[in-house]
Design an enzyme around this catalytic site. Structure first.
Site, PDB file in Angstrom:
ATOM      1  N   LYS A  15      71.577  37.126 -65.904  1.00 40.08           N
ATOM      2  CA  LYS A  15      71.413  36.659 -67.292  1.00 40.08           C
ATOM      3  C   LYS A  15      70.084  37.192 -67.787  1.00 40.08           C
ATOM      4  O   LYS A  15      69.037  36.968 -67.160  1.00 40.08           O
ATOM      5  CB  LYS A  15      71.415  35.131 -67.330  1.00 40.08           C
ATOM      6  CG  LYS A  15      72.752  34.498 -66.969  1.00 40.08           C
ATOM      7  CD  LYS A  15      73.561  34.254 -68.204  1.00 40.08           C
ATOM      8  CE  LYS A  15      74.802  33.414 -67.911  1.00 40.08           C
ATOM      9  NZ  LYS A  15      75.651  33.310 -69.108  1.00 40.08           N
ATOM     10  N   LYS A  71      87.474  33.997 -70.804  1.00 38.64           N
ATOM     11  CA  LYS A  71      87.151  32.632 -70.369  1.00 38.64           C
ATOM     12  C   LYS A  71      88.258  31.726 -70.910  1.00 38.64           C
ATOM     13  O   LYS A  71      88.246  31.391 -72.108  1.00 38.64           O
ATOM     14  CB  LYS A  71      85.786  32.210 -70.910  1.00 38.64           C
ATOM     15  CG  LYS A  71      84.652  33.020 -70.314  1.00 38.64           C
ATOM     16  CD  LYS A  71      83.306  32.663 -70.911  1.00 38.64           C
ATOM     17  CE  LYS A  71      82.199  33.410 -70.175  1.00 38.64           C
ATOM     18  NZ  LYS A  71      80.916  33.377 -70.885  1.00 38.64           N
TER      19      LYS A  71
END
Length: 344
Positions: free
Chosen positions: A149, A257
């Site tokens: 990230k 997702k």
């Protein structure tokens, strides 16, 4: 058939940083079906601040689902287009009710413990030392794909972290993915991608914020390494609109997702559209409990995608549900010696 729902707050073992801030807890909802002595369990994995169905009438919609459960899975899915996490919860609950075993939704060699799913090792944002420690742990644990990230600390420090990995491992040994969560501005994005490209990265997720179609299209055209759309897919409900989005931006990859895009049916629509355009894809969980993660993993296995998947989030919480899902050397597998402990 009787349907009820329950709210559950998942607590992170340690605060987890993203470019949108630090997470300490995660709200989720369970849809429970009962019929002829059997139980079906589905998770509605709402993520506040990101899910398109993060809205004041969310619980009201769950009440409506319970009152109208007689409509069945397919009709309910259509009626819930603007509530993708509930769509997935409904699909899961009906599959669970019909299954021989409550949590074995897609029986396969994966659920028999005979095969595994390659996953990436996720490194959360934080201070440089904390991120470096996570990287060392993931490498020691045998992961061959690391996802970083980025976008929350100084960009040079982030480049230093990637340098640290590459100093020890080339791209044939360790695949690196980065996820900016829309942290770059359109003006600086290409320059940052060029700086990142020297490290032979696999891809970058969502370099700029969603909704900037022209800027993202230009970026995908000029990028020195692949771009994967993530948040860009959120809130695109109509099949035609999905086609238009991918035709307009032409990304190299999309990330699916299920809790954000309408569960199993929604994911299959995106896959069908992407594959016709030679756009790659992989599946990722969205901080669900082990109930949702289990459903995503079993579904993913049936799709036979050999890329590393983003399914390593089961160990994030102090109060998750014990289950057979386990990770060893960068592989997610089903430990058939372990049982489910689904209690609130």
């Amino acid at each position: 058939m009787k349907a009820t729902y329950k709210k559950h707050i998942l607590n992170f073992k340690r605060p987890s940083g993203t470019s949108r801030g630090v997470l300490t807890e995660k709200e989720t909802w369970f849809l429970l079906l009962e019929e002829n002595g059997k139980i079906g369990v589905g998770e509605c994995g709402l993520l506040r601040g990101l899910s398109v169905d993060d809205r004041p009438d969310y619980e009201e919609k769950l009440q409506w689902v319970c009152q109208n459960i007689h409509l069945g899975k397919d009709k309910l899915w259509q009626e819930l287009l603007e509530f993708p996490s509930i769509q997935f919860g409904v699909e899961m609950a009906f599959l669970s009710l019909q299954a021989e075993s409550t949590f074995e939704l897609f029986p396969s060699n994966f659920t028999k413990g005979k095969d595994t799913i390659t996953i990436n090792g996720l490194v959360w944002m934080g201070e440089e030392a904390f991120m470096k420690k996570q990287i060392e742990e993931k490498l020691a644990d045998g992961f061959t794909c690391i996802k970083l990230k980025i976008g929350a600390i100084d960009f040079q420090q982030e480049l230093d972290l990637v340098t640290f990995i590459r100093k020890h491992f080339d791209e044939k040994t360790i695949e690196i993915r980065v996820d900016a969560n829309g942290a770059f501005s359109p003006n600086e994005a290409l320059e940052k991608l060029q700086l990142l490209s020297q490290y032979q990265l696999h891809s970058i997720e969502q370099p700029i914020k969603a909704g900037q179609f022209v800027a993202m299209q230009q970026l995908c055209k000029k990028t020195p390494f692949p771009i994967a759309l993530d948040e860009e897919l959120i809130g695109v409900f109509d099949y035609e609109d999905k086609m238009k989005l991918l035709d307009a931006i032409q990304p190299q990859y999309i990330i699916l997702k299920p809790s954000f895009i309408g569960g199993i049916k929604g994911s299959l629509e995106w896959i069908e559209i992407a594959e016709k355009r030679n756009i790659g894809w992989w599946m990722t969980s969205a901080l669900e409990s082990n109930v949702g993660l289990n459903a995503i993993a079993q579904f993913t296995y049936t799709l036979n995608n050999k890329m590393p998947q983003g399914l390593g989030t089961g160990g994030l919480y102090t109060n998750n549900f014990d289950c057979p899902l386990a990770i060893k050397e960068g592989q997610l597998y089903y430990n058939t010696d372990l049982n489910w402990d689904f209690k609130f």
